[in-house]
Design a protein around this motif. Structure first.
Motif, PDB file in Angstrom:
ATOM      1  N   ASN A   1      45.348  44.399  30.222  1.00  0.00           N
ATOM      2  CA  ASN A   1      45.027  45.754  30.645  1.00  0.00           C
ATOM      3  C   ASN A   1      45.034  45.864  32.171  1.00  0.00           C
ATOM      4  OD1 ASN A   1      42.407  45.070  31.680  1.00  0.00           O
ATOM      5  ND2 ASN A   1      41.611  45.086  29.600  1.00  0.00           N
ATOM      6  N   VAL A   2      45.210  47.088  32.656  1.00  0.00           N
ATOM      7  CA  VAL A   2      45.385  47.332  34.086  1.00  0.00           C
ATOM      8  C   VAL A   2      44.185  46.899  34.922  1.00  0.00           C
ATOM      9  CG1 VAL A   2      45.801  49.123  35.823  1.00  0.00           C
ATOM     10  CG2 VAL A   2      47.098  49.119  33.689  1.00  0.00           C
ATOM     11  N   PRO A   3      42.932  47.249  34.557  1.00  0.00           N
ATOM     12  CA  PRO A   3      41.826  46.809  35.410  1.00  0.00           C
ATOM     13  C   PRO A   3      41.745  45.288  35.549  1.00  0.00           C
ATOM     14  CG  PRO A   3      41.067  48.503  33.901  1.00  0.00           C
ATOM     15  CD  PRO A   3      42.471  48.120  33.484  1.00  0.00           C
ATOM     16  N   LEU A   4      42.041  44.552  34.465  1.00  0.00           N
ATOM     17  CA  LEU A   4      41.991  43.101  34.527  1.00  0.00           C
ATOM     18  C   LEU A   4      43.131  42.558  35.386  1.00  0.00           C
ATOM     19  CD1 LEU A   4      40.352  40.708  33.658  1.00  0.00           C
ATOM     20  CD2 LEU A   4      41.681  40.604  31.560  1.00  0.00           C
ATOM     21  N   SER A   5      44.326  43.127  35.255  1.00  0.00           N
ATOM     22  CA  SER A   5      45.430  42.664  36.087  1.00  0.00           C
ATOM     23  C   SER A   5      45.170  42.987  37.556  1.00  0.00           C
ATOM     24  CB  SER A   5      46.765  43.236  35.623  1.00  0.00           C
ATOM     25  OG  SER A   5      46.820  44.627  35.807  1.00  0.00           O
ATOM     26  N   ASP A   6      44.479  44.105  37.821  1.00  0.00           N
ATOM     27  CA  ASP A   6      44.109  44.429  39.208  1.00  0.00           C
ATOM     28  C   ASP A   6      43.159  43.380  39.773  1.00  0.00           C
ATOM     29  OD1 ASP A   6      45.675  46.688  39.183  1.00  0.00           O
ATOM     30  OD2 ASP A   6      44.011  48.085  38.901  1.00  0.00           O
ATOM     31  N   THR A   7      42.244  42.886  38.948  1.00  0.00           N
ATOM     32  CA  THR A   7      41.320  41.831  39.380  1.00  0.00           C
ATOM     33  C   THR A   7      42.096  40.586  39.784  1.00  0.00           C
ATOM     34  OG1 THR A   7      39.580  42.657  37.922  1.00  0.00           O
ATOM     35  CG2 THR A   7      39.400  40.361  38.639  1.00  0.00           C
ATOM     36  N   PHE A   8      43.060  40.201  38.962  1.00  0.00           N
ATOM     37  CA  PHE A   8      43.851  39.018  39.283  1.00  0.00           C
ATOM     38  C   PHE A   8      44.757  39.265  40.488  1.00  0.00           C
ATOM     39  CE2 PHE A   8      42.770  37.954  34.838  1.00  0.00           C
ATOM     40  CZ  PHE A   8      42.139  36.755  35.103  1.00  0.00           C
ATOM     41  N   LYS A   9      45.253  40.488  40.626  1.00  0.00           N
ATOM     42  CA  LYS A   9      46.083  40.800  41.793  1.00  0.00           C
ATOM     43  C   LYS A   9      45.269  40.628  43.074  1.00  0.00           C
ATOM     44  CE  LYS A   9      49.124  44.281  43.762  1.00  0.00           C
ATOM     45  NZ  LYS A   9      49.755  45.591  43.560  1.00  0.00           N
ATOM     46  N   ILE A  10      44.031  41.097  43.075  1.00  0.00           N
ATOM     47  CA  ILE A  10      43.157  40.943  44.241  1.00  0.00           C
ATOM     48  C   ILE A  10      42.935  39.458  44.522  1.00  0.00           C
ATOM     49  CG2 ILE A  10      40.789  41.296  45.068  1.00  0.00           C
ATOM     50  CD1 ILE A  10      40.909  44.014  43.504  1.00  0.00           C
ATOM     51  N   GLN A  11      42.671  38.685  43.475  1.00  0.00           N
ATOM     52  CA  GLN A  11      42.449  37.245  43.628  1.00  0.00           C
ATOM     53  C   GLN A  11      43.699  36.560  44.179  1.00  0.00           C
ATOM     54  OE1 GLN A  11      41.223  35.334  39.977  1.00  0.00           O
ATOM     55  NE2 GLN A  11      40.896  33.361  40.952  1.00  0.00           N
ATOM     56  N   LEU A  12      44.870  36.910  43.664  1.00  0.00           N
ATOM     57  CA  LEU A  12      46.119  36.300  44.110  1.00  0.00           C
ATOM     58  C   LEU A  12      46.450  36.675  45.554  1.00  0.00           C
ATOM     59  CD1 LEU A  12      48.089  36.785  40.813  1.00  0.00           C
ATOM     60  CD2 LEU A  12      47.711  34.575  41.939  1.00  0.00           C
TER      61      LEU A  12
END
Length: 123
Positions: free
Chosen positions: A2-13
């Protein structure tokens, strides 16, 4: 994913990428390029040739590791952009979020990664 979870990983990356870039700059003595850093290292080599060679070898190894990390981070960011982030490259199942938090550049689920490391093919 889902988008919110992928946004979390994008921030981490993105944060990991910034850290890796900072480490590369520090290893190169600032924002100089690889060739300039090598020339500086040769110019400032100590009288002890073995020590100088060891220092250059270590610096090269560290830079290669950081460069490989940047490639993996950029590839993970591309997978987020195309919607394939979090899916095992080999079997297509979702990689558990705990694994992605521990290793946000993971390409495979644990089972497929284990099989790869043991020289086996799960497919």
């Amino acid at each position: 994913m889902n988008v919110p979870l992928s946004d979390t990983f994008k921030i981490q990356l993105v944060a990991l990428r910034a850290d890796a870039m900072a480490q590369l700059r520090a290893q190169r003595g600032g924002a100089v390029g690889r060739a300039e850093a090598a020339a500086d290292a040769l110019a400032s080599a100590s009288d002890d040739q073995a020590s100088a060679d060891a220092q250059r070898g270590l610096a090269f190894t560290l830079e290669e590791r950081e460069s490989a990390e940047l490639v993996a981070i950029d590839a993970a960011l591309e997978r987020i952009a195309d919607g394939s982030y979090g899916l095992c490259l080999d079997c297509g199942v979702s990689i558990p979020t705990a694994r992605l938090h521990a290793n946000p550049t993971a390409l495979r689920c644990v089972a497929c990664q284990t099989a790869l490391e043991q020289g086996q093919s799960k497919a």
